[in-house]
Design a protein around this motif. Structure first.
Motif, PDB file in Angstrom:
ATOM      1  N   SER A  48      -4.738  -3.984 -11.026  1.00  0.00           N
ATOM      2  CA  SER A  48      -3.807  -5.111 -11.066  1.00  0.00           C
ATOM      3  C   SER A  48      -2.970  -5.102  -9.798  1.00  0.00           C
ATOM      4  CB  SER A  48      -2.892  -5.011 -12.288  1.00  0.00           C
ATOM      5  OG  SER A  48      -3.636  -5.077 -13.477  1.00  0.00           O
ATOM      6  N   GLU A  49      -2.510  -6.279  -9.411  1.00  0.00           N
ATOM      7  CA  GLU A  49      -1.656  -6.380  -8.226  1.00  0.00           C
ATOM      8  C   GLU A  49      -0.477  -5.424  -8.355  1.00  0.00           C
ATOM      9  OE1 GLU A  49      -0.490 -10.429  -7.523  1.00  0.00           O
ATOM     10  OE2 GLU A  49      -0.959 -10.221  -5.395  1.00  0.00           O
ATOM     11  N   GLU A  50      -0.096  -4.804  -7.244  1.00  0.00           N
ATOM     12  CA  GLU A  50       1.013  -3.857  -7.116  1.00  0.00           C
ATOM     13  C   GLU A  50       0.686  -2.464  -7.645  1.00  0.00           C
ATOM     14  OE1 GLU A  50       4.642  -5.491  -8.619  1.00  0.00           O
ATOM     15  OE2 GLU A  50       4.571  -7.246  -7.322  1.00  0.00           O
ATOM     16  N   ALA A  51      -0.516  -2.236  -8.104  1.00  0.00           N
ATOM     17  CA  ALA A  51      -0.906  -0.887  -8.543  1.00  0.00           C
ATOM     18  C   ALA A  51      -1.141   0.006  -7.333  1.00  0.00           C
ATOM     19  CB  ALA A  51      -2.169  -0.963  -9.399  1.00  0.00           C
ATOM     20  N   PHE A  52      -1.167   1.322  -7.602  1.00  0.00           N
ATOM     21  CA  PHE A  52      -1.439   2.320  -6.566  1.00  0.00           C
ATOM     22  C   PHE A  52      -2.942   2.515  -6.437  1.00  0.00           C
ATOM     23  CE2 PHE A  52      -0.137   5.759  -3.851  1.00  0.00           C
ATOM     24  CZ  PHE A  52      -1.175   6.672  -3.916  1.00  0.00           C
ATOM     25  N   LEU A  53      -3.383   2.609  -5.188  1.00  0.00           N
ATOM     26  CA  LEU A  53      -4.814   2.749  -4.916  1.00  0.00           C
ATOM     27  C   LEU A  53      -5.118   4.100  -4.286  1.00  0.00           C
ATOM     28  CD1 LEU A  53      -7.747   1.589  -4.411  1.00  0.00           C
ATOM     29  CD2 LEU A  53      -6.872   0.888  -2.170  1.00  0.00           C
ATOM     30  N   THR A  54      -6.164   4.760  -4.790  1.00  0.00           N
ATOM     31  CA  THR A  54      -6.770   5.894  -4.105  1.00  0.00           C
ATOM     32  C   THR A  54      -8.280   5.702  -4.126  1.00  0.00           C
ATOM     33  OG1 THR A  54      -5.049   7.440  -4.803  1.00  0.00           O
ATOM     34  CG2 THR A  54      -7.115   8.378  -4.039  1.00  0.00           C
ATOM     35  N   ILE A  55      -8.898   5.813  -2.987  1.00  0.00           N
ATOM     36  CA  ILE A  55     -10.366   5.857  -2.893  1.00  0.00           C
ATOM     37  C   ILE A  55     -10.716   7.174  -2.218  1.00  0.00           C
ATOM     38  CG2 ILE A  55     -12.457   4.818  -1.988  1.00  0.00           C
ATOM     39  CD1 ILE A  55     -11.066   2.128  -1.965  1.00  0.00           C
ATOM     40  N   ASN A  56     -11.457   8.007  -2.941  1.00  0.00           N
ATOM     41  CA  ASN A  56     -11.767   9.343  -2.434  1.00  0.00           C
ATOM     42  C   ASN A  56     -12.928   9.330  -1.444  1.00  0.00           C
ATOM     43  OD1 ASN A  56      -9.783  10.514  -3.974  1.00  0.00           O
ATOM     44  ND2 ASN A  56     -11.153  10.957  -5.683  1.00  0.00           N
ATOM     45  N   CYS A  57     -12.807  10.170  -0.432  1.00  0.00           N
ATOM     46  CA  CYS A  57     -13.865  10.335   0.563  1.00  0.00           C
ATOM     47  C   CYS A  57     -13.908  11.787   0.990  1.00  0.00           C
ATOM     48  CB  CYS A  57     -13.602   9.449   1.776  1.00  0.00           C
ATOM     49  SG  CYS A  57     -14.711   9.754   3.172  1.00  0.00           S
ATOM     50  N   THR A  58     -15.078  12.394   0.945  1.00  0.00           N
ATOM     51  CA  THR A  58     -15.273  13.736   1.483  1.00  0.00           C
ATOM     52  C   THR A  58     -16.439  13.698   2.463  1.00  0.00           C
ATOM     53  OG1 THR A  58     -16.703  14.333  -0.371  1.00  0.00           O
ATOM     54  CG2 THR A  58     -14.382  14.911  -0.567  1.00  0.00           C
ATOM     55  N   TYR A  59     -16.467  14.668   3.349  1.00  0.00           N
ATOM     56  CA  TYR A  59     -17.494  14.652   4.378  1.00  0.00           C
ATOM     57  C   TYR A  59     -18.075  16.041   4.598  1.00  0.00           C
ATOM     58  CZ  TYR A  59     -14.022  16.709   7.490  1.00  0.00           C
ATOM     59  OH  TYR A  59     -13.096  17.547   8.043  1.00  0.00           O
ATOM     60  N   THR A  60     -19.261  16.049   5.167  1.00  0.00           N
ATOM     61  CA  THR A  60     -19.917  17.268   5.634  1.00  0.00           C
ATOM     62  C   THR A  60     -20.289  17.036   7.082  1.00  0.00           C
ATOM     63  OG1 THR A  60     -20.847  17.695   3.440  1.00  0.00           O
ATOM     64  CG2 THR A  60     -21.845  18.849   5.301  1.00  0.00           C
TER      65      THR A  60
END
Lengths: 112, 115
Positions: free
Chosen positions: A14-26
């Motif tokens: 929903s608008e104004e919510a907190f966003l996290t998109i996870n990314c890991t790398y090798t």
């Protein structure tokens, strides 16, 4: 070889919510890390970048910190807007060739 | 300053037909790239050109050829199209100055369908 893993979507908020998109790398060596954004029907645009460990990239309210110890580069935003709806790609590059290796992309959908 | 341009925007081919995707940049960049984007697979590098006169294979080069015509233009050719080449194709360019960080700039894409 080098690779990038990011969370599958879609991420629905929903608008104004907190966003996290996870990314890991090798990766071998010390790559640069990026987040690109793709709005519907368009090409990719650079959102933010970090070129060395502990660097924080930021742009348009989005942030990501290059964490060498956890090989991560998670994307965060404190308050998302409907206009942030897009596909987000995490990527790394080899400094010598500028070749980019992309994650599979995470679709973000933000509803009013 | 148009950035990176691609033609055509859309194309439908029959299996076995050939075509060339065109890409041009007006930013005086040294390096140019061709990617394909498929659902669930992100973008994968097909070919790249670090400088005028050089080309190298990327992750998925089979079935494609490229030509770096000059510093501005980098074309991608499908000699005998196959349904597996149905995809969205993106061209990109960058400066490739190893002393600094180099952002890749992307074109708007070509949506190709092979029947």
């Amino acid at each position: 070889g080098d690779s990038v893993t990011q969370m599958e979507g879609p991420v629905t908020l929903s608008e104004e919510a907190f966003l996290t998109i996870n990314c890991t790398y090798t990766a071998t060596g010390y790559p640069s890390l990026f987040w690109y954004v793709q709005y519907p029907g368009e090409g990719l645009q650079l959102l933010l970048k970090a070129t060395k460990a502990d660097d924080k990239g930021s742009n348009k309210g989005f942030e990501a910190t290059y964490r060498k110890e956890t090989t991560s580069f998670h994307l965060e935003k404190g308050s998302v807007q409907v206009s942030d709806s897009a596909v987000y790609f995490c990527a790394l590059s080899d400094r010598n060739t500028d070749k980019l290796i992309f994650g599979t992309g995470t679709r973000l959908q933000v509803f009013p | 300053n148009a950035g990176v341009t691609q033609t055509p925007k859309f194309q439908v081919l029959k299996t076995g037909q050939s075509m060339t995707l065109q890409c041009a940049q007006d930013m005086n960049h040294n390096s140019m790239y061709w990617y394909r984007q498929d659902p669930g697979m992100g973008l994968r590098l097909i070919y790249y050109s670090a400088s005028e006169g050089t080309t190298d294979k990327g992750e998925v080069p089979n079935g494609y050829n490229v030509s770096r015509l000059n510093k501005r233009e980098f074309s991608l050719r499908l000699e005998s199209a196959a349904p597996s080449q149905t995809s969205v194709y993106f061209c990109a360019s960058s400066v490739l100055d190893r002393a600094i960080y180099n952002e890749q700039f992307f074109g708007p894409g070509t949506r190709l369908t092979v029947l």
